[in-house]
Each structure stands twice: as structure tokens, then as C-alpha cells.
Design a protein around this motif. Structure first.
Motif, short mmCIF file in Angstrom:
data_model
loop_
_atom_site.label_atom_id
_atom_site.label_comp_id
_atom_site.label_asym_id
_atom_site.label_seq_id
_atom_site.Cartn_x
_atom_site.Cartn_y
_atom_site.Cartn_z
N ASN A 26 54.82 -61.60 150.41
CA ASN A 26 54.90 -61.10 149.03
C ASN A 26 53.54 -61.27 148.37
OD1 ASN A 26 55.67 -60.24 146.54
ND2 ASN A 26 57.22 -61.81 146.19
N CYS B 73 53.78 -58.59 142.34
CA CYS B 73 55.17 -58.92 142.00
C CYS B 73 55.32 -59.20 140.50
CB CYS B 73 55.59 -60.15 142.80
SG CYS B 73 57.28 -60.67 142.49
N ASN B 74 56.39 -58.61 139.91
CA ASN B 74 56.65 -58.87 138.48
C ASN B 74 57.87 -59.77 138.28
OD1 ASN B 74 58.76 -57.20 139.02
ND2 ASN B 74 58.21 -55.60 137.57
N ILE C 185 65.00 -57.88 141.72
CA ILE C 185 65.77 -56.82 142.40
C ILE C 185 65.94 -57.16 143.88
CG2 ILE C 185 65.70 -54.38 143.13
CD1 ILE C 185 64.43 -53.75 140.39
N LYS D 240 57.68 -52.63 142.85
CA LYS D 240 56.23 -52.84 142.75
C LYS D 240 55.52 -52.76 144.10
CE LYS D 240 54.67 -53.94 139.19
NZ LYS D 240 54.16 -53.07 138.16
S1 SF4 Z 1 61.70 -56.71 143.79
FE1 SF4 Z 1 60.76 -57.61 141.98
S2 SF4 Z 1 60.86 -59.84 142.34
FE2 SF4 Z 1 61.21 -58.85 144.29
S3 SF4 Z 1 59.18 -58.79 145.22
FE3 SF4 Z 1 59.49 -56.84 144.20
S4 SF4 Z 1 58.58 -57.10 142.17
FE4 SF4 Z 1 58.85 -59.14 143.06
#
Ligand code: SF4
Ligand code: SF4
Length: 123
Positions: A38, A43-44, A48, A86
Motif C-alpha cells: 500500500n 491512500c486516503n 473501502i 485511489k
Molecule cells: S480503498 Fe481506501 S483505505 Fe483502502 S487502500 Fe485504497 S484508498 Fe486506502
């Protein structure tokens, strides 16, 4: 013994069917779903991936900007990678090395300060 001799001779002159692993490692197949990573920059921490993960091995804390995955429970199905808006999750071409202890991937992102509306702007 006489029946085996042709096979022995054939095997001596043909290419080996096996490799001397781990000294000789086969190149991964195309589209292999290997090690999960990751990118904390992208990443926000929306969560999800955690909601979609069938083995519930991802934990996201949006408030503290942390993401973690318990790798022993991961099925390497790739659903989290496909569902990430993302595109911060990726699966490497290489498989994870065998481990003897529980492994957790932990990502610490930047905790964003809450935006306080400027008084003059809100009026
Ligand atoms: S889904 Fe959201 S929390 Fe998971 S890696 Fe992607 S940006 Fe991050
Ligand atoms: S690859 Fe599958 S099992 Fe592993 S964290 Fe992602 S969604 Fe969960």
C-alpha cells in the motif's frame, strides 16, 4: 532394470524438468497476485478495501491515518486492489516468502488537521 534404461538415458540427455529451489527460482507467471503493498502517499484511508475484503484482514483507522493488513489471513484474491479508488494498493509479481511468525503490514499516513472554516469566508 532393462525397462528403465531407456528412460534413464532419455533423462540424461533432455532438459531437467525440475529446479533446484530455492537456488533456482522460476520467473512468476503474468498477472500473478503476489505480495500486497500500500502506498501511504496515495491512500486516503477511506476503508473501502477493508469493507470489501472477504477475509476481513484489513483494518483502517481514518482518524489516525493508519492501514494494516494481517497477512496470515490474506487470500491474495486481489479484491482490495480492484476496489481501491485511489489505486494505492498493488500486488507485486513475486510471491511472499514463507514466514514462521504472524506478519502485519502497517502503513502510517499523514494525519490531516481538521479544516476550520475561516469566519470571514463562512459569512
Ligand atoms: S480503498 Fe481506501 S483505505 Fe483502502 S487502500 Fe485504497 S484508498 Fe486506502
Ligand atoms: S487480497 Fe483479498 S484477502 Fe487479501 S487483503 Fe486484499 S481483499 Fe483481503
Amino acid at each position: 532394470m532393462f525397462k528403465m534404461t531407456p528412460n534413464i538415458l532419455k533423462n540424461l540427455i533432455t532438459e531437467k524438468a525440475t529446479r533446484l529451489y530455492p537456488f533456482e527460482v522460476r520467473a512468476p507467471y503474468d498477472n500473478v497476485r503476489g505480495e500486497l503493498t500500500n502506498d501511504a502517499e496515495k491512500c486516503n484511508f477511506c476503508g473501502i478495501c477493508a469493507a470489501k475484503c472477504p477475509s476481513q484482514c484489513i483494518t483502517v483507522d481514518k482518524k489516525n491515518a493508519t492501514w494494516q493488513c494481517e497477512m496470515f489471513s490474506c487470500l491474495f484474491c486481489g479484491i482490495c486492489v480492484e476496489s481501491c479508488p485511489k489505486k494505492s494498493l498493488t500486488q507485486e509479481l513475486a510471491h511472499r516468502k514463507p514466514v514462521r511468525e504472524k506478519e502485519i503490514i502497517f502503513i502510517q499516513g499523514e494525519v490531516k488537521a481538521k479544516e476550520i472554516p475561516n469566519d470571514s469566508e463562512s459569512r
